[in-house]
Scaffold this motif. Structure first.
Motif, mmCIF file in Angstrom:
data_model
loop_
_atom_site.group_PDB
_atom_site.id
_atom_site.type_symbol
_atom_site.label_atom_id
_atom_site.label_comp_id
_atom_site.label_asym_id
_atom_site.label_seq_id
_atom_site.Cartn_x
_atom_site.Cartn_y
_atom_site.Cartn_z
ATOM 1 N N GLU A 286 0.781 -1.121 -0.071
ATOM 2 C CA GLU A 286 -0.071 -0.115 -0.054
ATOM 3 C C GLU A 286 0.717 1.166 -0.109
ATOM 4 O OE1 GLU A 286 -3.145 0.067 -0.479
ATOM 5 O OE2 GLU A 286 -3.706 -1.782 -0.164
ATOM 6 N N LEU A 287 1.960 1.317 0.673
ATOM 7 C CA LEU A 287 2.910 2.287 0.760
ATOM 8 C C LEU A 287 3.484 2.570 -0.652
ATOM 9 C CD1 LEU A 287 3.404 4.075 3.072
ATOM 10 C CD2 LEU A 287 5.150 2.928 3.455
ATOM 11 N N ALA A 288 4.097 1.426 -1.095
ATOM 12 C CA ALA A 288 4.816 1.713 -2.420
ATOM 13 C C ALA A 288 4.112 1.940 -3.696
ATOM 14 C CB ALA A 288 5.615 0.307 -2.685
ATOM 15 N N ARG A 289 2.585 1.419 -3.706
ATOM 16 C CA ARG A 289 1.870 1.934 -4.849
ATOM 17 C C ARG A 289 1.241 3.179 -4.655
ATOM 18 N NH1 ARG A 289 -2.552 -2.251 -6.563
ATOM 19 N NH2 ARG A 289 -3.474 -1.867 -4.493
ATOM 20 N N ASN A 290 0.980 3.758 -3.549
ATOM 21 C CA ASN A 290 0.145 5.027 -3.498
ATOM 22 C C ASN A 290 1.077 6.142 -3.217
ATOM 23 O OD1 ASN A 290 -2.184 4.052 -3.779
ATOM 24 N ND2 ASN A 290 -2.163 3.278 -1.582
ATOM 25 N N VAL A 291 2.508 6.242 -3.289
ATOM 26 C CA VAL A 291 3.070 7.237 -3.315
ATOM 27 C C VAL A 291 3.832 7.590 -4.786
ATOM 28 C CG1 VAL A 291 5.266 8.109 -2.360
ATOM 29 C CG2 VAL A 291 3.741 7.262 -0.841
ATOM 30 N N PRO A 292 4.171 8.636 -5.308
ATOM 31 C CA PRO A 292 4.767 8.579 -6.616
ATOM 32 C C PRO A 292 6.094 8.047 -6.676
ATOM 33 C CG PRO A 292 3.797 10.656 -6.057
ATOM 34 C CD PRO A 292 3.672 9.872 -4.815
ATOM 35 N N LEU A 293 6.618 7.528 -7.843
ATOM 36 C CA LEU A 293 7.741 6.935 -7.869
ATOM 37 C C LEU A 293 8.766 7.975 -7.832
ATOM 38 C CD1 LEU A 293 9.776 4.740 -8.603
ATOM 39 C CD2 LEU A 293 9.283 5.009 -11.007
ATOM 40 N N LEU A 294 8.557 9.309 -8.244
ATOM 41 C CA LEU A 294 9.354 10.215 -8.378
ATOM 42 C C LEU A 294 9.751 10.503 -6.888
ATOM 43 C CD1 LEU A 294 11.072 12.277 -10.211
ATOM 44 C CD2 LEU A 294 9.192 13.798 -9.818
ATOM 45 N N LEU A 295 8.738 10.762 -5.912
ATOM 46 C CA LEU A 295 9.120 10.908 -4.513
ATOM 47 C C LEU A 295 9.991 9.917 -4.056
ATOM 48 C CD1 LEU A 295 8.479 12.873 -2.295
ATOM 49 C CD2 LEU A 295 6.346 11.684 -1.881
ATOM 50 N N GLN A 296 9.631 8.647 -4.285
ATOM 51 C CA GLN A 296 10.478 7.472 -3.667
ATOM 52 C C GLN A 296 11.875 7.723 -4.272
ATOM 53 O OE1 GLN A 296 8.657 3.520 -3.865
ATOM 54 N NE2 GLN A 296 6.664 4.463 -4.080
ATOM 55 N N LEU A 297 12.159 8.020 -5.366
ATOM 56 C CA LEU A 297 13.354 8.154 -5.931
ATOM 57 C C LEU A 297 13.967 9.055 -5.246
ATOM 58 C CD1 LEU A 297 13.060 7.726 -10.010
ATOM 59 C CD2 LEU A 297 13.957 5.923 -8.318
ATOM 60 N N VAL A 298 13.679 10.276 -5.070
ATOM 61 C CA VAL A 298 14.300 11.315 -4.296
ATOM 62 C C VAL A 298 14.613 10.878 -2.956
ATOM 63 C CG1 VAL A 298 13.867 13.424 -6.071
ATOM 64 C CG2 VAL A 298 12.307 12.840 -3.995
ATOM 65 N N PHE A 299 13.514 10.258 -2.612
ATOM 66 C CA PHE A 299 13.614 9.814 -1.050
ATOM 67 C C PHE A 299 15.143 8.820 -1.151
ATOM 68 C CE2 PHE A 299 13.266 6.004 1.844
ATOM 69 C CZ PHE A 299 13.278 6.861 3.124
ATOM 70 N N TRP A 300 15.320 7.874 -1.835
ATOM 71 C CA TRP A 300 16.323 6.997 -1.821
ATOM 72 C C TRP A 300 17.567 7.780 -1.881
ATOM 73 C CZ3 TRP A 300 15.860 2.549 0.816
ATOM 74 C CH2 TRP A 300 14.666 2.031 0.398
ATOM 75 N N TYR A 301 17.442 8.719 -2.920
ATOM 76 C CA TYR A 301 18.744 9.356 -3.293
ATOM 77 C C TYR A 301 19.131 10.323 -2.212
ATOM 78 C CZ TYR A 301 21.838 11.745 -6.208
ATOM 79 O OH TYR A 301 23.122 12.445 -6.801
ATOM 80 N N THR A 302 18.546 11.315 -1.785
ATOM 81 C CA THR A 302 18.734 12.247 -1.085
ATOM 82 C C THR A 302 18.769 11.852 0.636
ATOM 83 O OG1 THR A 302 16.610 13.251 -0.998
ATOM 84 C CG2 THR A 302 18.087 14.137 -2.280
ATOM 85 N N CYS A 303 17.742 11.114 1.119
ATOM 86 C CA CYS A 303 17.669 10.701 2.333
ATOM 87 C C CYS A 303 18.330 9.300 2.810
ATOM 88 C CB CYS A 303 16.182 10.520 2.819
ATOM 89 S SG CYS A 303 15.256 12.022 2.622
ATOM 90 N N VAL A 304 18.787 8.546 1.834
ATOM 91 C CA VAL A 304 19.370 7.204 2.304
ATOM 92 C C VAL A 304 20.537 7.365 1.864
ATOM 93 C CG1 VAL A 304 19.502 4.648 2.241
ATOM 94 C CG2 VAL A 304 17.218 6.182 2.463
ATOM 95 N N LEU A 305 20.875 7.352 0.401
ATOM 96 C CA LEU A 305 22.186 6.910 -0.125
ATOM 97 C C LEU A 305 23.304 8.377 0.030
ATOM 98 C CD1 LEU A 305 20.954 5.414 -3.228
ATOM 99 C CD2 LEU A 305 22.167 4.311 -1.539
ATOM 100 N N SER A 306 22.529 9.413 0.194
ATOM 101 C CA SER A 306 23.626 10.580 0.299
ATOM 102 C C SER A 306 23.694 10.757 1.938
ATOM 103 C CB SER A 306 22.720 12.023 -0.136
ATOM 104 O OG SER A 306 22.579 11.862 -1.464
ATOM 105 N N ALA A 307 23.096 9.806 2.721
ATOM 106 C CA ALA A 307 23.486 10.068 4.016
ATOM 107 C C ALA A 307 24.426 8.756 4.600
ATOM 108 C CB ALA A 307 21.876 9.695 4.892
#
Lengths: 382, 362
Positions: A117-138
């Motif tokens: 439910e979380l993965a399908r209802n949040v835009p992919l673009l938002l998920q990508l920037v999350f992984w990029y800026t909040c996880v991998l850049s940290a």
């Protein structure tokens, strides 16, 4: 009947006329506008030197000598690299999560549903920037990289891992692999033939394992080891040796895989649920084991339902990989439709080439999946 | 009557007590015990960290980053910028116009989701056809209202504007395309097939690029197309192609006997389509239509790539503000929550409509 034909012909004539009028209007405008701006058309720019850097490329690229044509190839190769990996990972995760939900284990099912439910209802673009800026850049810096067995290193610059390089035994290793695949095909065919003729099963796995071990081991003994592994080593501020994947690649891969896996999980769950319970009971009643029931009765029927929508999920992965432009991964849209268009101004040609590339990929994936679908489809009376 | 010897007496089946439920759903076999233990501990671990960050260790008030607990969320960032996230750069004294639109939209949606309300079809018709026009007039100004340039539109307002426009344009155009694709006239069907398949084969970004780069080239020099309008055209074209396939699926599922019966009653071709086939086809297509709505809503986030400031765009702008450093997680969590609520509501609503299936009959 006759009036209907006349009506049909006149509607089509009018549609054709309107369409050509539109095309003529647009082309005349385009010619006029381009003359006013002093632009020309043609693919001549593809031979010019690009002169800009590309941060990551799976094929060789050099800023000073590579052309815009090469930039296009780099973009295509990068797009295909990330999409094909994402297709594999998403399929595996999707299958696992889909089957997990059917195990009648309440906490596991709840966990899977939450993820879906979380993965399908949040835009992919938002998920990508999350992984990029909040996880991998940290992630930590090079000096304090996270390491696994001292050979794979994870840090803010990406993932560094060992990589096989060409050695004396490489060619012999490939030949041995090819031979053992041939042996597998032969063994499967023979086993099927024997089964059809006598009803007796014929072992496949053990002979195959022995042949493979023998062939690859023999090649290794005679021609030397199949590859020289190079390991990443921290030198100064950066790692040398091995291979490297940038955080942009990782973010795109993780984001695409997890997003699409949620959709695939739903397909798998729906597909297996759609096979009627009677099929399973009947299979168990005629004495098939649980595993045989799954393999010979349930999965083949579920595949018929799963494959067509799975095709569109694979196409979605390739198309969605174009969101790379938002996190600066150099895919075709980012380096070609973006940077190259800005530098050359050839809007019409570049947009047409980009769309042509995606069209080709769509056609190829559809053709392959249609072929596969025909193989698994129900053979009805003709 | 006595029990035959070879049938053993067994205890009555256990009632559905909590203990039985736990055994059935958590502890059936060693494998299940392992899976349950793994998923419960993973679930608790994630839930603890998320709640700790977002609620227990979070800072809720203040007007700068200084007062924030570094271990928790810094919600003042979202609170201070809330107005921008919602309205973009829309002038503060004109924001009541956006609010009116929001109230109408919410009232309309509430009307549709409450079971007992009459005239649902008319309300839906107004939301799909009349409401976008009203929205356009209210948002852009004119008719005595102060004009607000589209470059000032932003935030959730812009996201919803694009989504609602694309949805209300794609439904009629998609239906026409689906009918055209099934038409027996080769020119019409070839055109529809080409359009649908080409658009569906390429990513939305390339369609947006096409709209934003090629549209000015293909239109007369004196016509200037606003950046927002270009994005709207791109998103609407894209959505129409997808909607066409969903509606086509619905059309195919209507039995041929329906249109044969309608024709034998003497209905003309268009009356058959409009009164017999389409209503049934659209009802069958409700799940697909809802999925397309959700996809469109999520896809509107791509307009930031051609330089518009929708909800995600405003959050990105806020994150890049030098007075608030490291606020990415707060911003994206807020955006994700909004998108999640909208998409989840659409899918829940469609599931209910599908179940009740008395749509259009009230």
């Amino acid at each position: 009947m006759n009036t209907e034909r006349i009506r049909s012909l006149s509607i089509q004539g009018a549609a054709l006329l309107a369409l050509s009028a539109c095309v003529a209007f647009f082309s005349l405008n385009a010619i006029e506008n381009m003359q006013a701006l002093g632009l020309t058309t043609g693919l001549g720019f593809m031979g010019q030197t690009a002169g800009f850097d590309i941060s990551f490329s799976v094929i060789s690229y050099d800023r000073t000598s590579s052309t815009f044509g090469r930039v296009l190839l780099v973009g295509i190769a990068n797009t295909l690299a990330v999409s094909s990996l994402a297709i594999i990972i998403a399929t595996i995760i999707g299958m696992i999560v889909g089957i997990f939900q059917l195990l009648e284990n309440w906490p596991l099912a709840k966990l899977c549903r939450t993820y879906i439910e979380l993965a399908r209802n949040v835009p992919l673009l938002l998920q990508l920037v999350f992984w990029y800026t909040c996880v991998l850049s940290a992630l930590p810096h090079q000096k304090s990289s996270l390491s696994f067995m001292d050979s794979v290193f994870l840090n803010v610059r990406g993932v560094f891992m060992p990589w096989p390089e060409y050695s004396d035994g490489t060619r012999a290793f490939y030949v041995a692999c090819a031979l053992s695949i041939t042996a597998l095909v032969y063994l499967v065919r023979r086993s099927r033939r024997v089964q059809e003729e006598s009803g007796e099963g014929k072992a496949v796995f053990i002979p195959f394992l022995l042949t493979t071990v023998g062939l690859i081991g023999g090649a290794w003994m005679i021609f030397g080891q199949p590859a020289n592994w190079t390991y990443p080593v921290l030198k100064g501020f950066n790692f040398k040796g091995g291979t490297w994947l940038p955080p942009e690649f990782m973010a795109l891969l993780i984001g695409l895989s997890l997003y699409t896996a949620a959709f695939i999980a739903e397909l798998v769950r729906g597909g297996i649920l759609a096979v009627s319970q009677g099929q399973r009971e009947a299979a168990l009643a005629i004495g098939l084991t649980n595993w045989q029931t799954m393999k010979l009765v349930m999965i083949p029927q579920a595949m018929r339902i799963i494959v067509p929508p799975l095709t569109s999920q694979y196409l979605n992965i390739v198309k969605n990989s174009s969101l790379a432009v938002a996190i600066a991964y150099p895919d075709i849209v980012s380096v070609f439709t973006g940077t190259t268009l800005n530098q050359t101004g050839r809007a019409i040609e570049i947009v047409a080439i980009t769309m042509g590339f995606y069209l080709c990929v769509s056609l190829i994936i559809s053709a392959f999946m249609n072929w596969y679908n025909r193989r698994v489809a129900l053979v009805e009376r003709t | 009557m006595t029990t035959p010897d070879h049938i053993m007496e067994r205890a009555a089946p256990a009632n559905a007590t909590a203990a039985v439920w736990v055994h059935q759903n958590l502890l059936k076999s060693p494998l299940h015990i392992f899976l349950s233990a793994m998923s419960i501990s993973l679930g608790l671990f994630v839930a603890y960290h998320v709640l700790n960050w977002a609620v227990f260790s979070a800072t809720w008030s203040g007007d700068s980053q200084d007062g924030c607990n570094p271990d928790g969320a810094c919600w003042p960032f979202v609170i201070v910028r809330f107005n921008q996230f919602m309205y973009g750069f829309y002038p503060t004294d004109q924001q009541w116009r956006v609010n009116i639109i929001a109230v109408i939209l919410l009232a309309g949606l509430a009307w549709l989701s409450i079971r007992a309300t009459p005239w649902k079809a008319y309300v839906l018709g107004f939301l799909v056809l009349g409401f976008p026009i009203l929205t356009f007039i209210l948002l852009s100004g004119g008719l005595g209202l102060e004009k607000v340039s589209t470059s000032k539109w932003g935030g959730l307002t812009l996201t919803l504007t694009i989504a609602v426009t694309a949805i209300s344009v794609s439904l009629p155009i998609g239906t026409l395309l689906a009918l055209a694709r099934r038409s027996k006239m080769p020119v019409v069907s070839v055109f529809a097939v080409t359009f649908i398949e080409v658009i569906r084969a390429v990513p939305l970004i390339s369609v947006l690029f096409m709209a934003s780069v090629l549209l000015p080239i293909f239109l007369p020099a004196e016509v200037t197309v606003d950046k927002l309008l270009r994005a709207l055209i791109g998103v609407a074209l894209f959505a129409s192609a997808y909607m066409a396939e969903v509606v086509r699926g619905g059309l195919q599922a209507v039995p041929i006997g329906q249109s044969e019966a309608a024709k034998s009653l003497g209905l003309s071709h268009w009356k058959t389509v409009a009164f017999i086939v389409l209503p049934q086809a659209l009802r069958l297509a409700i799940p697909g239509i809802a999925n397309t709505f959700i996809a469109i809503f999520k896809d509107t986030s791509l307009v930031i790539i051609i330089g518009l400031f929708d909800l995600l765009g405003m959050i990105n702008a806020g994150v890049n503000d030098s007075r608030w450093i490291g606020m990415e997680l707060e911003g994206y969590a807020f955006a994700a929550a909004i998108y999640w609520v909208f998409c989840r509501s659409i899918s829940r609503y469609s599931q209910r409509v599908e179940k009740e299936s008395n749509f259009g009959h009230s």
